[in-house]
Write a protein that holds these residues in place. Structure first.
Motif, PDB file in Angstrom:
ATOM      1  N   ILE A 126       0.831  -1.202   0.000  1.00  0.00           N
ATOM      2  CA  ILE A 126       0.000   0.000   0.000  1.00  0.00           C
ATOM      3  C   ILE A 126       0.865   1.252   0.000  1.00  0.00           C
ATOM      4  N   ARG A 127       2.000   1.200   0.696  1.00  0.00           N
ATOM      5  CA  ARG A 127       2.908   2.358   0.674  1.00  0.00           C
ATOM      6  C   ARG A 127       3.453   2.589  -0.741  1.00  0.00           C
ATOM      7  N   ILE A 128       3.802   1.523  -1.428  1.00  0.00           N
ATOM      8  CA  ILE A 128       4.307   1.666  -2.810  1.00  0.00           C
ATOM      9  C   ILE A 128       3.223   2.284  -3.691  1.00  0.00           C
ATOM     10  N   TRP A 129       2.004   1.776  -3.543  1.00  0.00           N
ATOM     11  CA  TRP A 129       0.890   2.320  -4.335  1.00  0.00           C
ATOM     12  C   TRP A 129       0.679   3.813  -4.025  1.00  0.00           C
ATOM     13  N   LEU A 130       0.657   4.174  -2.748  1.00  0.00           N
ATOM     14  CA  LEU A 130       0.466   5.580  -2.392  1.00  0.00           C
ATOM     15  C   LEU A 130       1.643   6.432  -2.864  1.00  0.00           C
ATOM     16  N   GLY A 131       2.835   5.856  -2.895  1.00  0.00           N
ATOM     17  CA  GLY A 131       3.979   6.583  -3.438  1.00  0.00           C
ATOM     18  C   GLY A 131       3.792   6.911  -4.906  1.00  0.00           C
ATOM     19  N   VAL A 132       3.237   5.956  -5.665  1.00  0.00           N
ATOM     20  CA  VAL A 132       2.945   6.201  -7.078  1.00  0.00           C
ATOM     21  C   VAL A 132       1.876   7.283  -7.215  1.00  0.00           C
ATOM     22  N   VAL A 133       0.863   7.235  -6.356  1.00  0.00           N
ATOM     23  CA  VAL A 133      -0.184   8.266  -6.371  1.00  0.00           C
ATOM     24  C   VAL A 133       0.419   9.637  -6.092  1.00  0.00           C
ATOM     25  N   LEU A 134       1.303   9.709  -5.099  1.00  0.00           N
ATOM     26  CA  LEU A 134       1.949  10.987  -4.767  1.00  0.00           C
ATOM     27  C   LEU A 134       2.766  11.520  -5.943  1.00  0.00           C
ATOM     28  N   LEU A 135       3.506  10.648  -6.596  1.00  0.00           N
ATOM     29  CA  LEU A 135       4.300  11.072  -7.745  1.00  0.00           C
ATOM     30  C   LEU A 135       3.394  11.576  -8.872  1.00  0.00           C
ATOM     31  N   THR A 136       2.285  10.886  -9.100  1.00  0.00           N
ATOM     32  CA  THR A 136       1.347  11.305 -10.141  1.00  0.00           C
ATOM     33  C   THR A 136       0.722  12.650  -9.790  1.00  0.00           C
ATOM     34  N   LEU A 137       0.350  12.819  -8.525  1.00  0.00           N
ATOM     35  CA  LEU A 137      -0.205  14.103  -8.073  1.00  0.00           C
ATOM     36  C   LEU A 137       0.812  15.227  -8.239  1.00  0.00           C
ATOM     37  N   PHE A 138       2.053  14.942  -7.915  1.00  0.00           N
ATOM     38  CA  PHE A 138       3.119  15.930  -8.064  1.00  0.00           C
ATOM     39  C   PHE A 138       3.213  16.381  -9.524  1.00  0.00           C
ATOM     40  N   CYS A 139       3.222  15.419 -10.433  1.00  0.00           N
ATOM     41  CA  CYS A 139       3.290  15.753 -11.865  1.00  0.00           C
ATOM     42  C   CYS A 139       2.050  16.516 -12.307  1.00  0.00           C
TER      43      CYS A 139
ATOM     44  N   ALA B 259      -8.096   4.515  -7.864  1.00  0.00           N
ATOM     45  CA  ALA B 259      -9.267   3.677  -7.613  1.00  0.00           C
ATOM     46  C   ALA B 259      -9.026   2.192  -7.864  1.00  0.00           C
ATOM     47  N   LEU B 260      -8.350   1.851  -8.956  1.00  0.00           N
ATOM     48  CA  LEU B 260      -8.211   0.429  -9.291  1.00  0.00           C
ATOM     49  C   LEU B 260      -7.359  -0.334  -8.271  1.00  0.00           C
ATOM     50  N   PRO B 261      -6.163   0.171  -7.885  1.00  0.00           N
ATOM     51  CA  PRO B 261      -5.427  -0.546  -6.839  1.00  0.00           C
ATOM     52  C   PRO B 261      -6.178  -0.583  -5.510  1.00  0.00           C
ATOM     53  N   LEU B 262      -6.879   0.503  -5.183  1.00  0.00           N
ATOM     54  CA  LEU B 262      -7.662   0.505  -3.941  1.00  0.00           C
ATOM     55  C   LEU B 262      -8.706  -0.602  -3.964  1.00  0.00           C
ATOM     56  N   LEU B 263      -9.381  -0.753  -5.079  1.00  0.00           N
ATOM     57  CA  LEU B 263     -10.379  -1.818  -5.203  1.00  0.00           C
ATOM     58  C   LEU B 263      -9.734  -3.192  -5.021  1.00  0.00           C
ATOM     59  N   TYR B 264      -8.573  -3.377  -5.637  1.00  0.00           N
ATOM     60  CA  TYR B 264      -7.878  -4.670  -5.510  1.00  0.00           C
ATOM     61  C   TYR B 264      -7.465  -4.924  -4.060  1.00  0.00           C
ATOM     62  N   PHE B 265      -6.839  -3.937  -3.440  1.00  0.00           N
ATOM     63  CA  PHE B 265      -6.407  -4.100  -2.050  1.00  0.00           C
ATOM     64  C   PHE B 265      -7.606  -4.347  -1.134  1.00  0.00           C
ATOM     65  N   TRP B 266      -8.680  -3.650  -1.410  1.00  0.00           N
ATOM     66  CA  TRP B 266      -9.875  -3.782  -0.569  1.00  0.00           C
ATOM     67  C   TRP B 266     -10.466  -5.189  -0.688  1.00  0.00           C
ATOM     68  N   LEU B 267     -10.684  -5.641  -1.919  1.00  0.00           N
ATOM     69  CA  LEU B 267     -11.316  -6.945  -2.124  1.00  0.00           C
ATOM     70  C   LEU B 267     -10.420  -8.094  -1.670  1.00  0.00           C
ATOM     71  N   SER B 268      -9.119  -7.886  -1.705  1.00  0.00           N
ATOM     72  CA  SER B 268      -8.208  -8.955  -1.273  1.00  0.00           C
ATOM     73  C   SER B 268      -7.905  -8.888   0.222  1.00  0.00           C
ATOM     74  N   GLY B 269      -8.562  -7.989   0.932  1.00  0.00           N
ATOM     75  CA  GLY B 269      -8.420  -7.917   2.385  1.00  0.00           C
ATOM     76  C   GLY B 269      -7.122  -7.307   2.870  1.00  0.00           C
ATOM     77  N   ARG B 270      -6.478  -6.508   2.040  1.00  0.00           N
ATOM     78  CA  ARG B 270      -5.198  -5.930   2.423  1.00  0.00           C
ATOM     79  C   ARG B 270      -5.317  -4.548   3.084  1.00  0.00           C
ATOM     80  N   VAL B 271      -6.502  -3.963   3.058  1.00  0.00           N
ATOM     81  CA  VAL B 271      -6.686  -2.630   3.630  1.00  0.00           C
ATOM     82  C   VAL B 271      -7.133  -2.755   5.079  1.00  0.00           C
ATOM     83  N   GLU B 272      -6.380  -2.178   5.984  1.00  0.00           N
ATOM     84  CA  GLU B 272      -6.734  -2.228   7.400  1.00  0.00           C
ATOM     85  C   GLU B 272      -7.961  -1.358   7.681  1.00  0.00           C
ATOM     86  N   ARG B 273      -8.725  -1.745   8.683  1.00  0.00           N
ATOM     87  CA  ARG B 273      -9.973  -1.042   8.975  1.00  0.00           C
ATOM     88  C   ARG B 273      -9.753   0.443   9.238  1.00  0.00           C
TER      89      ARG B 273
END
Length: 367
Positions: free
Chosen positions: A26-39, A121-135
């Motif tokens: 999730i940190r790697i994914w959020l890092g990619v989001v941050l880089l995209t937001l920066f650009c 949205a797409l990685p969030l959906l994957y992480f969510w459905l696979s149970g990787r997102v903490e409550r």
């Protein structure tokens, strides 16, 4: 008993390893989001600095992905642009080829803005459905997704302010658009930092922690002030430092009535307030660094305070350079990018005082 305890410990260890693996992903994914937001923010700044933001006069969230593909389509797009005040008052006589030069900036900005929705949205959906997102982070992540969707509407609301009576967008709406982008950026940084391992160094003091929070908010407020400066093109005048119009405190700051309106619509007043905000931010960062070094010099908290002060100092230098050179594109973009870097580090620094999220309760079933 020893065997049972060993089995329990192994099960807990496996759960902890799984948790850490999920957090890392999730940190790697959020890092990619941050880089995209920066650009995206940099591209938005380039769109503003090249006066390209009004080149696309319609909001087509889906169909707008496809640019004009033929000479006829380019003529149709150009005809739409010719109807707005910016063309009539500033760019009258522009050719289709010149129009393409500003169109592509705005098209790229909108395309990247659409893309970031998928990147989030797409990685969030994957992480969510696979149970990787903490409550504890589910609602914050959903909130950021909703805020991102709202940001698309705000972007069009901003553009629409320049299509009827103005030759540019409203500085109020520009500032709102940028601040929301910064809030999304800060939220992603906060969650990413909270899911990362933290040092066990003692916090210098609760006062230092509060000052770290104050610094993050001051950086965000300074970005808001900078957006007002950009919206009014206030950086294109009074291009000297440290004096402004020949004085430390120039005259004619409150010529509009009511007086408070000058803080938002008088270019001279807005630029001075942005300068004063920079001085306050620099002073608070210096004080916070000294405080941390005195109270806990060998801790990561103190080292981060030094880095934050250095980043703010560099950003101040970029701001002065942008001003005295009369806002050249590359220097101005460096200044805008520097603001996001300072904001991200300030948020991470503040979050570092709070420690990582503790692992969720691990329950091991026993026979």
């Amino acid at each position: 008993m020893t065997s049972a305890m060993s089995a329990d410990e192994t099960a807990v260890r496996l759960q902890v390893d799984r948790l850490e693996g999920n957090r890392r992903a999730i940190r790697i994914w959020l890092g990619v989001v941050l880089l995209t937001l920066f650009c995206l923010v940099l591209l938005g700044g380039a769109t503003r600095l090249t006066d390209s933001g009004l080149s696309i006069t319609e909001w087509k969230p889906i169909h707008g992905v496809i640019p004009p593909l033929s000479a006829t389509e380019w003529e149709e797009e150009f005809a739409l642009y010719q109807r707005i005040p910016e063309y009539e008052q500033i760019n009258k006589g522009m050719t289709v080829e010149e129009f393409k030069g500003i169109f592509w900036w705005e098209w790229a900005h909108r395309l990247l803005a659409r893309s970031i929705g998928l990147v989030f949205a797409l990685p969030l959906l994957y992480f969510w459905l696979s149970g990787r997102v903490e409550r504890r982070v589910k609602l914050p992540l959903l909130g950021l997704l909703a805020l991102g969707g709202f940001q698309g509407f705000i972007g069009w609301w901003m553009v629409s302010s320049g299509l009827a009576e103005r030759v540019d967008v409203s500085q109020y709406r520009l500032a709102t658009h940028l601040v929301i982008a910064c809030l999304i950026f800060s939220g992603c940084m906060w969650i990413m930092r909270a899911l990362a391992p933290h040092s066990h160094d003692p916090v210098p003091s609760q006062t230092a922690r509060r000052w770290a929070a104050a610094l993050a908010f001051l950086v965000l407020f300074q970005i808001y002030l900078g957006a007002l400066v950009a919206g009014l093109d206030a950086g294109l005048s009074y291009n000297t430092w440290p004096l402004m119009d020949g004085a430390l405190v120039p005259g004619d700051l409150f010529v509009q009535s009511p007086a408070w309106l000058n803080l938002f619509e008088n270019p001279k007043t807005v630029q001075l307030v942005h300068r004063l905000g920079a001085y306050v931010l620099f002073t608070v960062a210096l004080w916070h660094m000294i405080q941390c070094l005195r109270q806990a010099p060998a801790t990561t908290h103190a080292r981060r305070s030094v880095v934050l002060f250095l980043l703010i100092t560099i950003q101040a230098g970029l701001g002065i350079t942008t001003l005295v050179l009369q806002v050249p594109l590359h220097v101005a973009l460096a200044h805008q990018g520097g603001a996001l870097i300072v904001l991200g580090f300030a948020v991470a620094h503040w979050r570092g005082f709070l420690g990582a999220y503790p692992p969720e309760v691990l329950v091991v079933e026993r026979d």
